[in-house]
Motif scaffolding. Structure first.
Motif, PDB file in Angstrom:
ATOM      1  N   LEU A  58      51.777 108.287  34.593  1.00  0.00           N
ATOM      2  CA  LEU A  58      50.878 107.227  35.047  1.00  0.00           C
ATOM      3  C   LEU A  58      51.427 106.598  36.309  1.00  0.00           C
ATOM      4  CD1 LEU A  58      50.543 106.975  31.687  1.00  0.00           C
ATOM      5  CD2 LEU A  58      49.009 105.216  32.498  1.00  0.00           C
ATOM      6  N   LEU A  59      50.565 106.437  37.298  1.00  0.00           N
ATOM      7  CA  LEU A  59      50.864 105.694  38.518  1.00  0.00           C
ATOM      8  C   LEU A  59      50.025 104.430  38.443  1.00  0.00           C
ATOM      9  CD1 LEU A  59      50.599 108.646  41.075  1.00  0.00           C
ATOM     10  CD2 LEU A  59      52.631 107.832  39.845  1.00  0.00           C
ATOM     11  N   ILE A  60      50.667 103.266  38.377  1.00  0.00           N
ATOM     12  CA  ILE A  60      49.964 102.018  38.085  1.00  0.00           C
ATOM     13  C   ILE A  60      50.158 101.003  39.208  1.00  0.00           C
ATOM     14  CG2 ILE A  60      49.787 100.072  36.484  1.00  0.00           C
ATOM     15  CD1 ILE A  60      50.824 101.971  34.273  1.00  0.00           C
ATOM     16  N   ASP A  61      49.045 100.615  39.825  1.00  0.00           N
ATOM     17  CA  ASP A  61      49.066  99.528  40.803  1.00  0.00           C
ATOM     18  C   ASP A  61      49.427  98.243  40.067  1.00  0.00           C
ATOM     19  OD1 ASP A  61      48.566  98.136  43.265  1.00  0.00           O
ATOM     20  OD2 ASP A  61      46.639  97.522  42.436  1.00  0.00           O
ATOM     21  N   MET A  62      50.272  97.438  40.651  1.00  0.00           N
ATOM     22  CA  MET A  62      50.731  96.222  39.982  1.00  0.00           C
ATOM     23  C   MET A  62      49.729  95.071  40.031  1.00  0.00           C
ATOM     24  SD  MET A  62      53.508  97.029  38.550  1.00  0.00           S
ATOM     25  CE  MET A  62      54.299  95.488  38.127  1.00  0.00           C
ATOM     26  N   ASN A  63      48.711  95.172  40.874  1.00  0.00           N
ATOM     27  CA  ASN A  63      47.735  94.087  41.006  1.00  0.00           C
ATOM     28  C   ASN A  63      46.331  94.625  40.784  1.00  0.00           C
ATOM     29  OD1 ASN A  63      49.589  91.918  41.784  1.00  0.00           O
ATOM     30  ND2 ASN A  63      49.935  93.190  43.576  1.00  0.00           N
ATOM     31  N   LEU A  64      45.933  94.685  39.527  1.00  0.00           N
ATOM     32  CA  LEU A  64      44.607  95.177  39.154  1.00  0.00           C
ATOM     33  C   LEU A  64      43.666  93.998  38.954  1.00  0.00           C
ATOM     34  CD1 LEU A  64      45.944  97.823  36.633  1.00  0.00           C
ATOM     35  CD2 LEU A  64      44.977  98.276  38.906  1.00  0.00           C
ATOM     36  N   PRO A  65      42.365  94.231  39.000  1.00  0.00           N
ATOM     37  CA  PRO A  65      41.424  93.111  38.900  1.00  0.00           C
ATOM     38  C   PRO A  65      41.402  92.429  37.529  1.00  0.00           C
ATOM     39  CG  PRO A  65      40.249  95.203  39.086  1.00  0.00           C
ATOM     40  CD  PRO A  65      41.699  95.491  39.284  1.00  0.00           C
ATOM     41  N   ALA A  90      55.365 102.142  38.871  1.00  0.00           N
ATOM     42  CA  ALA A  90      54.686 100.988  39.465  1.00  0.00           C
ATOM     43  C   ALA A  90      54.473 101.240  40.950  1.00  0.00           C
ATOM     44  CB  ALA A  90      55.530  99.736  39.271  1.00  0.00           C
ATOM     45  N   LEU A  91      53.298 100.831  41.457  1.00  0.00           N
ATOM     46  CA  LEU A  91      53.000 100.908  42.885  1.00  0.00           C
ATOM     47  C   LEU A  91      52.594  99.525  43.364  1.00  0.00           C
ATOM     48  CD1 LEU A  91      51.986 103.808  41.579  1.00  0.00           C
ATOM     49  CD2 LEU A  91      51.383 104.187  43.926  1.00  0.00           C
ATOM     50  N   SER A  92      53.188  99.088  44.470  1.00  0.00           N
ATOM     51  CA  SER A  92      52.866  97.765  44.981  1.00  0.00           C
ATOM     52  C   SER A  92      53.315  97.635  46.428  1.00  0.00           C
ATOM     53  CB  SER A  92      53.567  96.697  44.132  1.00  0.00           C
ATOM     54  OG  SER A  92      53.279  95.404  44.630  1.00  0.00           O
ATOM     55  N   ALA A  93      52.654  96.752  47.149  1.00  0.00           N
ATOM     56  CA  ALA A  93      53.094  96.401  48.500  1.00  0.00           C
ATOM     57  C   ALA A  93      54.145  95.297  48.444  1.00  0.00           C
ATOM     58  CB  ALA A  93      51.896  95.945  49.327  1.00  0.00           C
TER      59      ALA A  93
END
Length: 131
Positions: A58-65, A90-93
């Motif tokens: 799983l590749l998961i953006d840290m800021n989901l709606p 985790a993926l995040s800017a």
């Protein structure tokens, strides 16, 4: 680039930004056979997709709606036995050290900064391939 795998590898990408999804789809189009990518746009869809599709990674953006990545990982751990939970990245800017540390402490096996480094992605996929 990763080598083809004997066993197909299924990756679930949880991301609400359409541009990031398009980029990841393009990366996967260029990978050798054996890699598939599914994308969902929020945590609720991710919970269903993990239960139904059983991805290998799983590749998961840290800021989901609907929830953040930490909450999603906690909910995934509740619905899935620990030994059945696939590796989660985790993926995040957000590059703050405390954010990276919190993600790792929560159980993420890695933390990738956006924009995604395509070469790192390819190497990481190879690392997750069965040996």
């Amino acid at each position: 680039m990763p080598l083809p795998t004997e066993t197909p590898r299924h990756v679930l990408y949880v991301e609400d930004d359409r541009l990031n999804i398009v980029l990841m789809e393009e990366v996967f189009r260029r990978l050798p056979p054996g890699w598939t990518l599914d994308c969902v746009e929020d945590g609720g869809q991710a919970l269903l997709a993990v239960a139904e599709r059983r991805p290998d990674l799983l590749l998961i953006d840290m800021n989901l709606p609907d929830m953040n990545g930490l909450e999603l990982l906690a909910r995934l751990a509740e619905q899935t036995s620990q030994d059945a939970l696939p590796p989660c990245v985790a993926l995040s800017a957000d590059a703050l050290p405390e954010q990276v540390q919190a993600a790792r402490a929560a159980g993420f096996c890695d933390y990738w900064l956006k924009p995604i480094d395509v070469l790192r992605l390819a190497q990481a996929l190879q690392d997750f391939a069965p040996r």
